[in-house]
Design a protein around this motif. Structure first.
Motif, PDB file in Angstrom:
ATOM      1  N   GLU A 274       0.806  -1.253  -0.104  1.00 40.32           N
ATOM      2  CA  GLU A 274      -0.151   0.092  -0.073  1.00 40.32           C
ATOM      3  C   GLU A 274       1.113   1.298   0.236  1.00 40.32           C
ATOM      4  OE1 GLU A 274      -3.263   0.365   2.859  1.00 40.32           O
ATOM      5  OE2 GLU A 274      -3.955  -1.630   2.621  1.00 40.32           O
ATOM      6  N   ARG A 275       1.911   1.307   0.904  1.00 40.22           N
ATOM      7  CA  ARG A 275       2.591   2.438   0.896  1.00 40.22           C
ATOM      8  C   ARG A 275       3.394   2.748  -0.325  1.00 40.22           C
ATOM      9  NH1 ARG A 275       7.959   3.660   1.784  1.00 40.22           N
ATOM     10  NH2 ARG A 275       8.267   1.292   2.019  1.00 40.22           N
ATOM     11  N   LYS A 276       3.756   1.611  -0.856  1.00 39.76           N
ATOM     12  CA  LYS A 276       4.733   1.518  -2.214  1.00 39.76           C
ATOM     13  C   LYS A 276       3.803   2.140  -3.529  1.00 39.76           C
ATOM     14  CE  LYS A 276       7.916  -2.032  -0.822  1.00 39.76           C
ATOM     15  NZ  LYS A 276       8.027  -3.447  -1.400  1.00 39.76           N
ATOM     16  N   ILE A 277       2.716   1.888  -3.370  1.00 38.91           N
ATOM     17  CA  ILE A 277       1.732   2.110  -4.370  1.00 38.91           C
ATOM     18  C   ILE A 277       1.224   3.859  -4.107  1.00 38.91           C
ATOM     19  CG2 ILE A 277      -0.625   1.950  -5.285  1.00 38.91           C
ATOM     20  CD1 ILE A 277       1.086  -0.165  -6.318  1.00 38.91           C
ATOM     21  N   LYS A 278       1.057   4.083  -3.118  1.00 34.64           N
ATOM     22  CA  LYS A 278       0.954   5.497  -2.581  1.00 34.64           C
ATOM     23  C   LYS A 278       2.006   6.477  -3.069  1.00 34.64           C
ATOM     24  CE  LYS A 278      -2.468   4.907   1.203  1.00 34.64           C
ATOM     25  NZ  LYS A 278      -2.608   5.069   2.701  1.00 34.64           N
ATOM     26  N   VAL A 279       3.253   6.026  -2.823  1.00 36.26           N
ATOM     27  CA  VAL A 279       4.377   6.679  -3.263  1.00 36.26           C
ATOM     28  C   VAL A 279       4.607   6.868  -4.831  1.00 36.26           C
ATOM     29  CG1 VAL A 279       6.977   6.763  -3.287  1.00 36.26           C
ATOM     30  CG2 VAL A 279       5.511   6.272  -1.068  1.00 36.26           C
ATOM     31  N   MET A 280       4.240   5.910  -5.425  1.00 40.84           N
ATOM     32  CA  MET A 280       4.402   5.782  -6.805  1.00 40.84           C
ATOM     33  C   MET A 280       3.185   6.729  -7.569  1.00 40.84           C
ATOM     34  SD  MET A 280       4.030   2.530  -9.498  1.00 40.84           S
ATOM     35  CE  MET A 280       2.315   2.334  -9.131  1.00 40.84           C
ATOM     36  N   ASP A 281       1.924   6.402  -7.086  1.00 36.55           N
ATOM     37  CA  ASP A 281       0.890   7.334  -7.486  1.00 36.55           C
ATOM     38  C   ASP A 281       1.197   8.905  -7.331  1.00 36.55           C
ATOM     39  OD1 ASP A 281      -0.476   5.171  -8.509  1.00 36.55           O
ATOM     40  OD2 ASP A 281      -2.017   4.921  -6.690  1.00 36.55           O
ATOM     41  N   ALA A 282       1.640   9.204  -6.091  1.00 36.90           N
ATOM     42  CA  ALA A 282       1.942  10.542  -5.608  1.00 36.90           C
ATOM     43  C   ALA A 282       2.941  11.051  -6.695  1.00 36.90           C
ATOM     44  CB  ALA A 282       2.562  10.455  -4.373  1.00 36.90           C
ATOM     45  N   CYS A 283       4.055  10.152  -7.140  1.00 40.49           N
ATOM     46  CA  CYS A 283       4.910  10.547  -8.001  1.00 40.49           C
ATOM     47  C   CYS A 283       4.359  11.022  -9.491  1.00 40.49           C
ATOM     48  CB  CYS A 283       6.123   9.597  -8.318  1.00 40.49           C
ATOM     49  SG  CYS A 283       7.326  10.141  -9.579  1.00 40.49           S
TER      50      CYS A 283
END
Length: 368
Positions: free
Chosen positions: A28-37
């Motif tokens: 979840e955290r990794k997806i959020k960081v990627m989506d934020a980028c």
């Protein structure tokens, strides 16, 4: 690398939530960081990254630890963009960006680095093949201090030492030439051959062989790593040149590409993306190893002040070959920032993109 500045639109959030539901836990955290980028650089909020928006990512990505932006050539930018625009529609969507994020951006920002110290052995420094006596007259002992400093201060993920490890009847020794037949095409005859000459040995097939003084004989003092060189725990030693009939400059392969060492498989097992290479001699074993590292798909960095060579012209040829194949040549003072992902070179990013392109093509071919 600060390339995350916020979250996305409602449409983007819906897409993100779908993926989050499928990937529980730390994903979840990794997806959020990627989506934020993705959102931060999707300036027009259309759900895609255009070439101009992708260029902004590259400007954020390729810079040194003091914030200086490295330029990326336009043709290289276009080629990298095309690698991740897999459907060829001129835009990078979220699914395509996920590949870009996981296989490219994350490697550029968090590389896994191996340090390969090539042949820092007694014979090359003060023994029978002391390189100070060669044309360049460079002192091999000068590499020891900067190499030791790197070993003590840089958090490499793996360290390797290579050693020439020749049997007494090795083909490269000038005093063993009487044991071999010289091909009629050889520009130097057996009778006239002397140390540092290149002869053509009879085959099949005929092979060119440079003749060296007897050196680095197995279990001899000359084959030992220099006593002042730091040897770290958990490092791996790679022995080469053990076949009496084939010389071996590269730490990956013998000169005829007949036998592979364990280096490639061990680098793969450690997940290495980047390999830092230095040692002796710059234009012989170090250079051959760098060429094979590049051909094997690794992002390759030569450390200039940690290497010494035999011939000044050949040293410059080695540098040109490495740079021409998207490798990088640096000073040891620059290594730590690169290993820690704070100094990110566009040449290495371009090299990685080419490897991803090759991998994608291979997968497509195998599935056809």
């Amino acid at each position: 690398m600060k390339i995350v500045h916020g979250m996305g639109s409602n449409a983007e959030s819906k897409s993100s939530q779908y993926r989050l539901n499928k990937r529980p836990g730390n994903e979840e955290r990794k997806i959020k960081v990627m989506d934020a980028c993705f959102t931060a650089f999707d300036k027009d909020e259309d759900g895609f990254l255009s070439l101009s928006e992708f260029e902004l990512i590259c400007r954020a990505l390729f810079r040194n630890d003091r914030g200086k932006i490295y330029g990326l050539e336009e043709n290289q930018l276009n080629e990298i963009y095309a690698v991740f625009d897999t459907n060829g529609d001129g835009l990078i969507d979220r699914e395509e960006f996920e590949v870009c994020w996981n296989r490219w951006i994350k490697v550029c920002t968090r590389p896994r680095s191996a340090f390969l110290i090539v042949d820092v052995q007694n014979d090359f420094i003060s023994g029978s093949l002391n390189i100070t006596k060669c044309a360049a007259q460079q002192d091999g002992s000068e590499v020891i201090e900067p190499i030791n400093h790197l070993l003590k201060t840089v958090p490499f993920d793996a360290v390797f030492y290579s050693l020439d490890w020749h049997p007494v009847d090795h083909v490269s020794f000038v005093d063993n030439l009487h044991l071999r037949d010289v091909d009629a095409s050889s520009s130097v005859s057996k009778e006239d051959a002397k140390v540092y000459d290149t002869v053509t040995l009879a085959g099949p097939p005929p092979q060119k062989q440079r003749l060296w003084p007897r050196h680095c004989v197995q279990d001899s003092w000359g084959a030992e790593l220099h006593k002042d060189l730091v040897v770290v725990s958990n490092a791996v030693k790679i022995y080469k040149g053990t076949n009496p009939e084939v010389d071996s400059y590269s730490v990956f392969w013998d000169n005829r590409k007949l036998t592979e060492t364990t280096l490639f498989s061990q680098l793969q097992n450690k997940g290495a993306t980047d390999i830092y290479i230095c040692g002796l001699a710059y234009d012989v074993c170090v250079g051959a190893t760098a060429v094979d590292a590049l051909a094997s798909g690794f992002r390759t960095i030569l450390i200039d002040d940690c290497s010494r060579g035999v011939d000044l012209v050949d040293i410059e040829k080695t540098k040109s070959t490495v740079i021409g194949n998207n490798g990088v040549i640096v000073n040891s003072s620059q290594v730590r920032a690169m290993v820690e992902g704070r100094d990110r070179r566009p040449e290495l990013g371009y090299k990685l993109a080419l490897e991803i392109k090759h991998s994608i093509r291979s997968v497509r071919k195998s599935s056809q």
